[in-house]
Enzyme design. Structure first.
Site, PDB file in Angstrom:
ATOM      1  NE  ARG A  31      24.459  57.145  99.907  1.00 20.17           N
ATOM      2  CZ  ARG A  31      23.620  57.532  98.807  1.00 20.17           C
ATOM      3  NH1 ARG A  31      24.542  57.958  98.000  1.00 20.17           N
ATOM      4  NH2 ARG A  31      22.534  57.139  98.700  1.00 20.17           N
ATOM      5  CD  GLU A  40      40.584  49.869 108.268  1.00 19.35           C
ATOM      6  OE1 GLU A  40      40.003  49.817 107.237  1.00 19.35           O
ATOM      7  OE2 GLU A  40      41.485  49.151 108.501  1.00 19.35           O
ATOM      8  CD  GLU A  74      35.771  46.269 108.398  1.00 17.35           C
ATOM      9  OE1 GLU A  74      35.014  46.131 109.220  1.00 17.35           O
ATOM     10  OE2 GLU A  74      36.664  47.248 107.834  1.00 17.35           O
TER      11      GLU A  74
END
Ligand code: 1HE
Length: 262
Positions: free
Chosen positions: A28, A114, A134
Protein backbone atom coordinates in the site's frame (compact mmCIF):
# COMPACT_ATOMS: atom_id res chain seq x y z
CA UNK A 1 14.50 -5.94 0.87
CA UNK A 2 11.60 -4.01 -0.66
CA UNK A 3 12.60 -3.92 -4.34
CA UNK A 4 15.27 -2.06 -6.34
CA UNK A 5 15.36 1.66 -5.66
CA UNK A 6 14.27 2.75 -9.14
CA UNK A 7 11.27 0.42 -9.01
CA UNK A 8 10.05 1.68 -5.64
CA UNK A 9 9.34 5.12 -7.09
CA UNK A 10 8.75 5.52 -10.82
CA UNK A 11 9.69 8.58 -12.83
CA UNK A 12 8.65 9.82 -16.25
CA UNK A 13 8.46 13.13 -18.06
CA UNK A 14 5.31 14.28 -19.84
CA UNK A 15 6.38 17.44 -21.69
CA UNK A 16 7.61 19.73 -18.87
CA UNK A 17 5.87 17.76 -16.11
CA UNK A 18 7.63 15.10 -14.02
CA UNK A 19 5.43 12.21 -12.89
CA UNK A 20 6.71 10.65 -9.68
CA UNK A 21 4.88 7.48 -8.66
CA UNK A 22 5.05 5.65 -5.32
CA UNK A 23 5.21 2.09 -6.59
CA UNK A 24 4.91 -0.42 -3.76
CA UNK A 25 1.24 -1.32 -4.08
CA UNK A 26 1.67 -4.73 -2.42
CA UNK A 27 2.47 -2.79 0.80
CA UNK A 28 0.00 0.00 0.00
CA UNK A 29 2.94 2.29 -0.87
CA UNK A 30 4.17 2.27 2.74
CA UNK A 31 7.27 4.43 3.03
CA UNK A 32 10.40 2.49 3.97
CA UNK A 33 13.88 4.06 4.19
CA UNK A 34 14.55 2.96 0.62
CA UNK A 35 11.25 4.44 -0.62
CA UNK A 36 12.13 7.79 0.92
CA UNK A 37 15.60 7.69 -0.69
CA UNK A 38 14.06 6.80 -4.06
CA UNK A 39 11.61 9.66 -3.65
CA UNK A 40 14.52 11.99 -2.92
CA UNK A 41 16.32 10.97 -6.14
CA UNK A 42 13.19 11.51 -8.25
CA UNK A 43 12.34 14.85 -6.61
CA UNK A 44 15.90 16.11 -7.26
CA UNK A 45 15.69 14.92 -10.86
CA UNK A 46 12.38 16.70 -11.36
CA UNK A 47 13.83 19.97 -10.00
CA UNK A 48 16.42 19.85 -12.82
CA UNK A 49 14.34 18.48 -15.70
CA UNK A 50 10.77 19.69 -15.16
CA UNK A 51 8.79 22.88 -14.66
CA UNK A 52 6.30 21.21 -12.31
CA UNK A 53 5.75 17.73 -10.88
CA UNK A 54 2.96 15.36 -9.89
CA UNK A 55 3.35 12.84 -7.07
CA UNK A 56 0.93 9.92 -7.24
CA UNK A 57 0.62 6.37 -5.91
CA UNK A 58 0.09 3.09 -7.76
CA UNK A 59 -2.90 0.92 -6.79
CA UNK A 60 -6.02 1.58 -4.75
CA UNK A 61 -4.24 3.55 -2.02
CA UNK A 62 -2.07 6.64 -2.29
CA UNK A 63 0.08 5.77 0.73
CA UNK A 64 -0.27 3.81 4.00
CA UNK A 65 2.37 5.97 5.69
CA UNK A 66 5.49 4.90 7.49
CA UNK A 67 6.59 1.31 6.92
CA UNK A 68 5.64 0.00 10.35
CA UNK A 69 7.43 -3.33 9.90
CA UNK A 70 10.74 -1.56 9.31
CA UNK A 71 10.05 1.04 12.01
CA UNK A 72 9.34 -1.60 14.65
CA UNK A 73 12.94 -2.87 14.29
CA UNK A 74 14.64 0.52 14.61
CA UNK A 75 16.79 1.65 17.53
CA UNK A 76 15.95 5.11 18.92
CA UNK A 77 18.78 6.94 17.17
CA UNK A 78 17.86 5.46 13.78
CA UNK A 79 14.25 6.56 14.29
CA UNK A 80 15.31 10.15 15.05
CA UNK A 81 17.69 10.25 12.10
CA UNK A 82 15.02 8.73 9.86
CA UNK A 83 12.53 11.40 10.83
CA UNK A 84 15.09 14.16 10.18
CA UNK A 85 15.78 12.61 6.76
CA UNK A 86 12.05 12.78 5.89
CA UNK A 87 12.11 16.42 7.02
CA UNK A 88 14.98 17.32 4.68
CA UNK A 89 13.50 15.47 1.71
CA UNK A 90 9.97 16.84 2.18
CA UNK A 91 11.44 20.32 2.66
CA UNK A 92 13.04 19.88 -0.77
CA UNK A 93 9.52 19.42 -2.14
CA UNK A 94 7.91 22.29 -0.26
CA UNK A 95 10.73 24.82 -0.77
CA UNK A 96 12.40 23.54 -3.93
CA UNK A 97 12.31 25.24 -7.29
CA UNK A 98 9.14 23.89 -8.93
CA UNK A 99 5.47 23.39 -7.98
CA UNK A 100 4.41 19.92 -6.81
CA UNK A 101 0.85 18.66 -7.14
CA UNK A 102 -0.17 15.50 -5.32
CA UNK A 103 -2.88 13.12 -6.63
CA UNK A 104 -4.51 10.95 -3.95
CA UNK A 105 -6.90 8.01 -3.80
CA UNK A 106 -7.79 5.51 -1.07
CA UNK A 107 -5.68 5.66 2.09
CA UNK A 108 -3.80 8.90 2.72
CA UNK A 109 -2.53 7.90 6.09
CA UNK A 110 0.14 9.03 8.55
CA UNK A 111 3.34 9.69 6.63
CA UNK A 112 1.34 9.61 3.38
CA UNK A 113 -0.63 12.62 4.54
CA UNK A 114 2.62 14.23 5.70
CA UNK A 115 4.07 13.77 2.22
CA UNK A 116 0.92 15.24 0.66
CA UNK A 117 1.12 18.25 2.98
CA UNK A 118 4.57 19.12 1.59
CA UNK A 119 3.12 19.55 -1.92
CA UNK A 120 1.71 22.87 -3.10
CA UNK A 121 -1.63 21.62 -4.44
CA UNK A 122 -3.54 18.55 -3.19
CA UNK A 123 -6.04 16.69 -5.40
CA UNK A 124 -8.10 13.87 -3.85
CA UNK A 125 -10.52 11.59 -5.63
CA UNK A 126 -13.79 10.51 -3.99
CA UNK A 127 -12.28 7.25 -2.72
CA UNK A 128 -9.66 9.06 -0.64
CA UNK A 129 -9.72 8.96 3.14
CA UNK A 130 -7.37 10.70 5.53
CA UNK A 131 -6.11 9.31 8.80
CA UNK A 132 -3.47 9.97 11.42
CA UNK A 133 -3.46 6.70 13.40
CA UNK A 134 -0.18 7.49 15.17
CA UNK A 135 -1.89 7.62 18.56
CA UNK A 136 -3.36 4.16 18.14
CA UNK A 137 0.04 2.83 16.94
CA UNK A 138 1.86 4.22 20.00
CA UNK A 139 3.96 6.67 17.97
CA UNK A 140 3.84 10.32 16.81
CA UNK A 141 4.03 12.02 13.42
CA UNK A 142 7.64 12.26 12.21
CA UNK A 143 7.46 13.47 8.62
CA UNK A 144 6.74 17.14 9.28
CA UNK A 145 3.02 16.71 9.96
CA UNK A 146 2.97 18.55 13.27
CA UNK A 147 4.13 21.64 11.35
CA UNK A 148 2.56 21.27 7.90
CA UNK A 149 -0.70 19.40 8.57
CA UNK A 150 -1.36 21.45 11.71
CA UNK A 151 -0.96 24.65 9.69
CA UNK A 152 -3.20 23.37 6.91
CA UNK A 153 -6.15 22.15 8.96
CA UNK A 154 -5.42 23.53 12.45
CA UNK A 155 -3.75 21.75 15.36
CA UNK A 156 -7.13 21.12 17.07
CA UNK A 157 -8.41 19.07 14.13
CA UNK A 158 -5.07 17.35 13.74
CA UNK A 159 -5.04 16.51 17.46
CA UNK A 160 -8.57 15.11 17.17
CA UNK A 161 -7.52 12.89 14.23
CA UNK A 162 -4.47 11.66 16.14
CA UNK A 163 -6.27 11.09 19.43
CA UNK A 164 -9.24 9.25 17.96
CA UNK A 165 -7.61 7.63 14.91
CA UNK A 166 -10.76 8.49 12.96
CA UNK A 167 -10.70 8.82 9.18
CA UNK A 168 -11.87 11.95 7.37
CA UNK A 169 -13.60 12.12 3.98
CA UNK A 170 -12.11 14.15 1.11
CA UNK A 171 -15.08 16.53 1.22
CA UNK A 172 -14.53 17.18 4.92
CA UNK A 173 -10.80 17.56 4.35
CA UNK A 174 -11.49 20.08 1.59
CA UNK A 175 -13.71 22.08 3.96
CA UNK A 176 -10.87 21.97 6.53
CA UNK A 177 -8.31 23.23 4.00
CA UNK A 178 -6.27 20.01 3.71
CA UNK A 179 -7.33 19.32 0.13
CA UNK A 180 -7.60 21.79 -2.74
CA UNK A 181 -9.71 19.74 -5.21
CA UNK A 182 -12.04 16.74 -4.86
CA UNK A 183 -12.59 14.90 -8.16
CA UNK A 184 -14.45 11.76 -9.34
CA UNK A 185 -12.89 8.37 -8.56
CA UNK A 186 -9.96 7.52 -10.82
CA UNK A 187 -9.36 11.06 -12.12
CA UNK A 188 -6.97 12.54 -9.55
CA UNK A 189 -3.81 12.03 -11.62
CA UNK A 190 -5.41 13.54 -14.72
CA UNK A 191 -6.55 16.60 -12.73
CA UNK A 192 -3.14 16.91 -11.04
CA UNK A 193 -1.36 16.87 -14.42
CA UNK A 194 -3.74 19.55 -15.73
CA UNK A 195 -3.00 21.74 -12.68
CA UNK A 196 0.76 21.11 -12.93
CA UNK A 197 0.69 22.12 -16.60
CA UNK A 198 -1.12 25.33 -15.72
CA UNK A 199 1.35 26.19 -12.95
CA UNK A 200 4.28 25.36 -15.28
CA UNK A 201 3.17 28.17 -17.61
CA UNK A 202 3.86 30.82 -14.95
CA UNK A 203 7.03 32.87 -15.02
CA UNK A 204 9.75 30.81 -13.26
CA UNK A 205 10.58 33.66 -10.88
CA UNK A 206 6.93 33.98 -9.84
CA UNK A 207 6.75 30.24 -9.12
CA UNK A 208 10.02 30.44 -7.20
CA UNK A 209 8.65 33.31 -5.11
CA UNK A 210 5.33 31.53 -4.48
CA UNK A 211 7.07 28.31 -3.40
CA UNK A 212 9.89 29.83 -1.38
CA UNK A 213 8.59 33.13 -0.05
CA UNK A 214 5.07 32.09 1.05
CA UNK A 215 6.06 29.42 3.64
CA UNK A 216 8.86 31.64 4.99
CA UNK A 217 6.61 34.70 5.27
CA UNK A 218 4.08 32.50 7.11
CA UNK A 219 6.79 31.91 9.74
CA UNK A 220 7.70 35.62 10.10
CA UNK A 221 6.23 38.47 12.08
CA UNK A 222 3.74 40.57 10.07
CA UNK A 223 6.25 43.42 9.83
CA UNK A 224 9.06 41.19 8.51
CA UNK A 225 6.64 39.39 6.22
CA UNK A 226 5.46 42.62 4.63
CA UNK A 227 9.06 43.73 4.14
CA UNK A 228 10.05 40.46 2.42
CA UNK A 229 6.86 40.62 0.34
CA UNK A 230 7.81 44.05 -0.99
CA UNK A 231 11.27 42.75 -1.98
CA UNK A 232 9.86 39.65 -3.72
CA UNK A 233 7.25 41.77 -5.43
CA UNK A 234 9.82 44.18 -6.85
CA UNK A 235 12.24 41.39 -7.80
CA UNK A 236 9.63 39.51 -9.81
CA UNK A 237 8.47 42.76 -11.48
CA UNK A 238 11.85 43.49 -13.06
CA UNK A 239 12.23 40.13 -14.84
CA UNK A 240 11.86 40.07 -18.66
CA UNK A 241 8.94 37.64 -18.24
CA UNK A 242 7.06 40.16 -16.13
CA UNK A 243 7.74 42.98 -18.60
CA UNK A 244 6.41 40.87 -21.49
CA UNK A 245 3.42 39.50 -19.57
CA UNK A 246 2.35 42.93 -18.33
CA UNK A 247 2.70 44.34 -21.85
CA UNK A 248 0.64 41.44 -23.24
CA UNK A 249 -2.14 42.29 -20.80
CA UNK A 250 -2.07 46.00 -21.64
CA UNK A 251 -2.14 45.20 -25.38
CA UNK A 252 -5.14 42.90 -24.76
CA UNK A 253 -3.25 39.79 -25.87
CA UNK A 254 -4.20 37.76 -22.78
CA UNK A 255 -7.34 35.87 -21.86
CA UNK A 256 -9.65 37.68 -19.45
CA UNK A 257 -10.32 36.26 -16.02
CA UNK A 258 -13.86 34.96 -15.60
CA UNK A 259 -15.99 33.43 -12.88
CA UNK A 260 -15.19 29.73 -12.29
CA UNK A 261 -17.27 27.04 -14.02
CA UNK A 262 -18.58 24.94 -11.10
C1 1HE B 1 2.01 -2.12 5.61
C2 1HE B 1 1.55 -0.84 5.96
C3 1HE B 1 2.43 0.03 6.68
C4 1HE B 1 -0.03 -1.85 4.89
N1 1HE B 1 3.64 -0.47 6.98
N2 1HE B 1 3.23 -2.54 5.94
N3 1HE B 1 0.12 3.56 8.82
C5 1HE B 1 -0.96 2.86 9.23
O1 1HE B 1 -1.21 2.67 10.40
C6 1HE B 1 -1.81 2.29 8.13
C7 1HE B 1 -1.74 0.79 8.14
N4 1HE B 1 -2.40 0.21 6.96
C8 1HE B 1 -3.73 0.06 6.86
O2 1HE B 1 -4.53 0.52 7.69
C9 1HE B 1 -4.23 -0.71 5.67
O3 1HE B 1 -3.14 -1.49 5.18
C10 1HE B 1 -4.78 0.15 4.53
C11 1HE B 1 -6.11 0.78 4.95
C12 1HE B 1 -3.80 1.24 4.10
C13 1HE B 1 -5.01 -0.74 3.28
O4 1HE B 1 -5.82 -1.86 3.64
P1 1HE B 1 -5.84 -3.16 2.67
O5 1HE B 1 -6.85 -4.10 3.22
O6 1HE B 1 -5.97 -2.74 1.26
O7 1HE B 1 -4.35 -3.80 2.79
P2 1HE B 1 -3.73 -4.70 3.97
O8 1HE B 1 -4.14 -6.12 3.81
O9 1HE B 1 -3.97 -4.09 5.31
O10 1HE B 1 -2.17 -4.54 3.68
C14 1HE B 1 -1.55 -5.15 2.56
C15 1HE B 1 -0.10 -5.37 2.93
O11 1HE B 1 0.53 -4.12 3.14
C16 1HE B 1 0.06 -6.14 4.26
O12 1HE B 1 1.27 -6.88 4.16
P3 1HE B 1 1.22 -8.48 3.88
O13 1HE B 1 2.66 -8.87 3.86
O14 1HE B 1 0.40 -9.08 4.99
O15 1HE B 1 0.54 -8.64 2.52
C17 1HE B 1 0.27 -5.04 5.26
O16 1HE B 1 0.97 -5.45 6.40
C18 1HE B 1 1.09 -4.08 4.44
N5 1HE B 1 1.00 -2.72 4.96
N6 1HE B 1 0.28 -0.70 5.50
C19 1HE B 1 4.02 -1.70 6.62
N7 1HE B 1 2.09 1.25 7.03
C20 1HE B 1 7.19 9.56 9.61
S1 1HE B 1 6.18 9.14 10.86
C21 1HE B 1 4.68 8.68 10.15
C22 1HE B 1 3.93 7.78 11.06
C23 1HE B 1 2.89 7.00 10.31
O17 1HE B 1 2.85 6.99 9.12
S2 1HE B 1 1.79 6.14 11.27
C24 1HE B 1 0.67 5.46 10.15
C25 1HE B 1 1.11 4.10 9.70
Amino acid sequence: MDGSIDQLVTYSLQDDIALIGLNRPEKRNAVSDRVVEALHIMVERAQVEAKAAVIWGTGKHFCAGLDLAEHAEKPLIAAVQGSRRWHRIFDGIERGGIPFVVAMQGAVVGGGFELASAAHIRVADETAFFGLPEGTRGIFVGGGGSVRIARLIGSQRMGDMMLTGRTVSPQQMEAWGGVSYVVPAGTAVEKAIELAKTAALNAPMSNYAIINALPRIRDMSSEDGLFVESLMSSLTSVTPEATERLRAFLEKRTEKLAAPKE
